[in-house]
Scaffold this active site. Structure first.
Site, PDB file in Angstrom:
ATOM      1  N   THR A 289      -3.840 -19.116  12.695  1.00  0.00           N
ATOM      2  CA  THR A 289      -5.298 -18.380  13.059  1.00  0.00           C
ATOM      3  C   THR A 289      -6.078 -19.518  14.038  1.00  0.00           C
ATOM      4  O   THR A 289      -7.128 -18.998  14.395  1.00  0.00           O
ATOM      5  CB  THR A 289      -6.041 -18.419  11.954  1.00  0.00           C
ATOM      6  OG1 THR A 289      -6.175 -19.695  11.257  1.00  0.00           O
ATOM      7  CG2 THR A 289      -5.342 -17.372  10.965  1.00  0.00           C
ATOM      8  N   CYS A 290      -5.343 -20.511  14.638  1.00  0.00           N
ATOM      9  CA  CYS A 290      -6.113 -21.370  15.502  1.00  0.00           C
ATOM     10  C   CYS A 290      -6.141 -21.000  16.883  1.00  0.00           C
ATOM     11  O   CYS A 290      -4.503 -20.718  17.391  1.00  0.00           O
ATOM     12  CB  CYS A 290      -5.132 -22.786  15.312  1.00  0.00           C
ATOM     13  SG  CYS A 290      -5.874 -24.002  16.513  1.00  0.00           S
TER      14      CYS A 290
END
Length: 105
Positions: free
Chosen positions: A8-9
C-alpha cells in the site's frame, strides 16, 4: 533482487514499477528475514526506523525504547521503505542516489 516494503506504500509501488525483475516481499505478511534485518540495522542504524510514521507517533515512550529489531518485528510497518537487497548490497528508500546505484533513470 528483493524489495521489502508494503503493497500500500506509494514509494514502494514506484520502486516495484521501476525494478521489474525484483521480487517484492510485503513486510506485513511475509516479514523480513532476520539476517537481512540485522544487516540493514548494522548498515543504516536508526535511519531504518521511520520516526515520522503514524505508527511511531502512536507508540508510548516506553515502547519506543525497545531494541530496534524487536520493535520492527512487532511493528514491521515502522521500517523505512523500501529496503532493497541487491546481492550483498542493501539500499534504503527510493532516493535519486538509490535509483542511480540500481541503474534506474
Amino acid at each position: 533482487m528483493e524489495l521489502f516494503g508494503l503493497k500500500t506504500c506509494d514509494t514502494c509501488r514506484k520502486a516495484i514499477k521501476a525494478l521489474k525483475d525484483a521480487h517484492f516481499v510485503d513486510v506485513r505478511t511475509e516479514g523480513v528475514p532476520p539476517e537481512v534485518m540485522k544487516a540493514a540495522l548494522a548498515q543504516f542504524g536508526p535511519a531504518l526506523i521511520n520516526t515520522r510514521s503514524t505508527t511511531w507517533r502512536a507508540l508510548s515512550d516506553e515502547q519506543r525504547q525497545a531494541p530496534p529489531l524487536a520493535l520492527l518485528a512487532e511493528h514491521p510497518n515502522l521500517m523505512k521503505r523500501p529496503l532493497i537487497s541487491d546481492g550483498d548490497t542493501l539500499h534504503l528508500g527510493w532516493t535519486k542516489d538509490v535509483q542511480a546505484a540500481l541503474g534506474v533513470s
